[in-house]
Design a protein around this motif. Structure first.
Motif, PDB file in Angstrom:
ATOM      1  N   PHE A   1       0.849  -1.189   0.000  1.00 57.75           N
ATOM      2  CA  PHE A   1       0.000   0.000   0.000  1.00 57.75           C
ATOM      3  C   PHE A   1       0.880   1.233   0.000  1.00 57.75           C
ATOM      4  O   PHE A   1       1.987   1.225   0.556  1.00 57.75           O
ATOM      5  CB  PHE A   1      -0.912   0.021   1.227  1.00 57.75           C
ATOM      6  N   SER A   2       0.402   2.297  -0.582  1.00 59.81           N
ATOM      7  CA  SER A   2       1.203   3.521  -0.682  1.00 59.81           C
ATOM      8  C   SER A   2       1.581   4.078   0.684  1.00 59.81           C
ATOM      9  O   SER A   2       2.591   4.753   0.827  1.00 59.81           O
ATOM     10  CB  SER A   2       0.462   4.577  -1.495  1.00 59.81           C
ATOM     11  N   THR A   3       0.779   3.786   1.703  1.00 58.61           N
ATOM     12  CA  THR A   3       1.075   4.304   3.049  1.00 58.61           C
ATOM     13  C   THR A   3       1.924   3.348   3.878  1.00 58.61           C
ATOM     14  O   THR A   3       2.344   3.689   4.971  1.00 58.61           O
ATOM     15  CB  THR A   3      -0.231   4.576   3.807  1.00 58.61           C
TER      16      THR A   3
ATOM     17  N   ARG B   1       9.946  -0.209   1.499  1.00 55.02           N
ATOM     18  CA  ARG B   1      11.400  -0.337   1.683  1.00 55.02           C
ATOM     19  C   ARG B   1      11.873  -1.755   1.385  1.00 55.02           C
ATOM     20  O   ARG B   1      12.933  -1.956   0.795  1.00 55.02           O
ATOM     21  CB  ARG B   1      11.789   0.053   3.106  1.00 55.02           C
ATOM     22  N   ILE B   2      11.097  -2.737   1.805  1.00 59.34           N
ATOM     23  CA  ILE B   2      11.451  -4.133   1.552  1.00 59.34           C
ATOM     24  C   ILE B   2      11.442  -4.415   0.052  1.00 59.34           C
ATOM     25  O   ILE B   2      12.349  -5.063  -0.478  1.00 59.34           O
ATOM     26  CB  ILE B   2      10.507  -5.084   2.318  1.00 59.34           C
ATOM     27  N   VAL B   3      10.429  -3.936  -0.634  1.00 62.37           N
ATOM     28  CA  VAL B   3      10.353  -4.112  -2.088  1.00 62.37           C
ATOM     29  C   VAL B   3      11.566  -3.482  -2.757  1.00 62.37           C
ATOM     30  O   VAL B   3      12.211  -4.086  -3.624  1.00 62.37           O
ATOM     31  CB  VAL B   3       9.041  -3.508  -2.647  1.00 62.37           C
ATOM     32  N   LYS B   4      11.920  -2.279  -2.358  1.00 62.44           N
ATOM     33  CA  LYS B   4      13.089  -1.608  -2.935  1.00 62.44           C
ATOM     34  C   LYS B   4      14.365  -2.372  -2.623  1.00 62.44           C
ATOM     35  O   LYS B   4      15.231  -2.522  -3.488  1.00 62.44           O
ATOM     36  CB  LYS B   4      13.193  -0.173  -2.421  1.00 62.44           C
TER      37      LYS B   4
END
Length: 90
Positions: free
Chosen positions: A25-27, A33-36
Protein backbone atom coordinates in the motif's frame (compact mmCIF):
# COMPACT_ATOMS: atom_id res chain seq x y z
CA UNK A 1 30.09 -17.79 -3.65
CA UNK A 2 32.19 -14.74 -4.40
CA UNK A 3 35.17 -16.10 -2.48
CA UNK A 4 35.28 -19.30 -4.55
CA UNK A 5 36.98 -19.76 -7.89
CA UNK A 6 34.83 -20.04 -10.99
CA UNK A 7 35.47 -23.79 -11.13
CA UNK A 8 34.45 -24.28 -7.48
CA UNK A 9 31.23 -22.35 -8.02
CA UNK A 10 30.25 -24.42 -11.07
CA UNK A 11 30.99 -27.65 -9.22
CA UNK A 12 29.22 -26.78 -5.93
CA UNK A 13 26.21 -24.71 -7.06
CA UNK A 14 23.36 -25.45 -9.42
CA UNK A 15 21.87 -22.39 -11.14
CA UNK A 16 18.88 -21.01 -9.22
CA UNK A 17 16.32 -18.24 -9.56
CA UNK A 18 14.73 -16.64 -6.49
CA UNK A 19 11.35 -15.10 -7.30
CA UNK A 20 9.71 -12.59 -4.96
CA UNK A 21 6.29 -11.10 -5.46
CA UNK A 22 4.11 -8.70 -3.54
CA UNK A 23 2.32 -5.43 -3.23
CA UNK A 24 2.66 -2.56 -0.83
CA UNK A 25 0.00 0.00 0.00
CA UNK A 26 1.20 3.52 -0.68
CA UNK A 27 1.07 4.30 3.05
CA UNK A 28 2.94 1.14 4.14
CA UNK A 29 6.46 2.59 4.24
CA UNK A 30 8.23 -0.49 5.61
CA UNK A 31 6.78 -2.75 2.89
CA UNK A 32 7.88 -0.29 0.22
CA UNK A 33 11.40 -0.34 1.68
CA UNK A 34 11.45 -4.13 1.55
CA UNK A 35 10.35 -4.11 -2.09
CA UNK A 36 13.09 -1.61 -2.93
CA UNK A 37 15.66 -3.64 -1.02
CA UNK A 38 14.76 -6.82 -2.94
CA UNK A 39 14.99 -5.04 -6.29
CA UNK A 40 18.32 -3.46 -5.35
CA UNK A 41 19.78 -6.79 -4.22
CA UNK A 42 18.46 -8.37 -7.42
CA UNK A 43 20.11 -5.73 -9.57
CA UNK A 44 23.44 -6.23 -7.79
CA UNK A 45 23.36 -10.03 -8.06
CA UNK A 46 21.98 -10.18 -11.60
CA UNK A 47 24.69 -7.86 -12.94
CA UNK A 48 27.57 -9.55 -11.10
CA UNK A 49 29.83 -11.23 -13.66
CA UNK A 50 31.09 -13.80 -11.14
CA UNK A 51 27.78 -15.21 -9.90
CA UNK A 52 25.23 -13.82 -12.35
CA UNK A 53 25.15 -17.10 -14.29
CA UNK A 54 24.40 -19.15 -11.15
CA UNK A 55 21.94 -16.98 -9.24
CA UNK A 56 19.18 -14.62 -10.34
CA UNK A 57 16.81 -12.58 -8.16
CA UNK A 58 13.50 -11.48 -9.66
CA UNK A 59 10.74 -9.35 -8.15
CA UNK A 60 7.28 -9.71 -9.69
CA UNK A 61 5.40 -6.41 -9.34
CA UNK A 62 1.63 -6.33 -8.81
CA UNK A 63 1.60 -9.92 -7.56
CA UNK A 64 -1.92 -11.36 -7.46
CA UNK A 65 -3.80 -14.67 -7.61
CA UNK A 66 -3.58 -14.91 -11.41
CA UNK A 67 0.19 -14.52 -11.32
CA UNK A 68 0.45 -16.96 -8.40
CA UNK A 69 -1.48 -19.60 -10.36
CA UNK A 70 1.25 -19.53 -12.99
CA UNK A 71 4.32 -19.25 -10.72
CA UNK A 72 3.57 -21.48 -7.74
CA UNK A 73 3.13 -24.81 -9.59
CA UNK A 74 6.54 -24.28 -11.21
CA UNK A 75 8.39 -23.62 -7.94
CA UNK A 76 10.21 -25.91 -5.55
CA UNK A 77 9.29 -23.84 -2.51
CA UNK A 78 6.51 -21.36 -1.97
CA UNK A 79 6.46 -19.32 1.23
CA UNK A 80 3.69 -16.87 1.88
CA UNK A 81 4.70 -14.14 4.28
CA UNK A 82 2.09 -11.86 5.72
CA UNK A 83 2.75 -9.06 8.18
CA UNK A 84 1.41 -9.48 11.70
CA UNK A 85 -0.85 -6.53 12.25
CA UNK A 86 -1.69 -5.74 15.89
CA UNK A 87 -5.17 -6.76 16.92
CA UNK A 88 -7.56 -3.92 17.53
CA UNK A 89 -8.39 -3.35 21.16
CA UNK A 90 -11.92 -2.19 21.78
Amino acid sequence: MKEMTAEERKYKFAPQVCIFGGKAFSTYVQAKRIVKFITDVGATINHDTDIGDLLKVVFIPDYNVSVAEVLIPASELSQHIRPNFPKCVQ
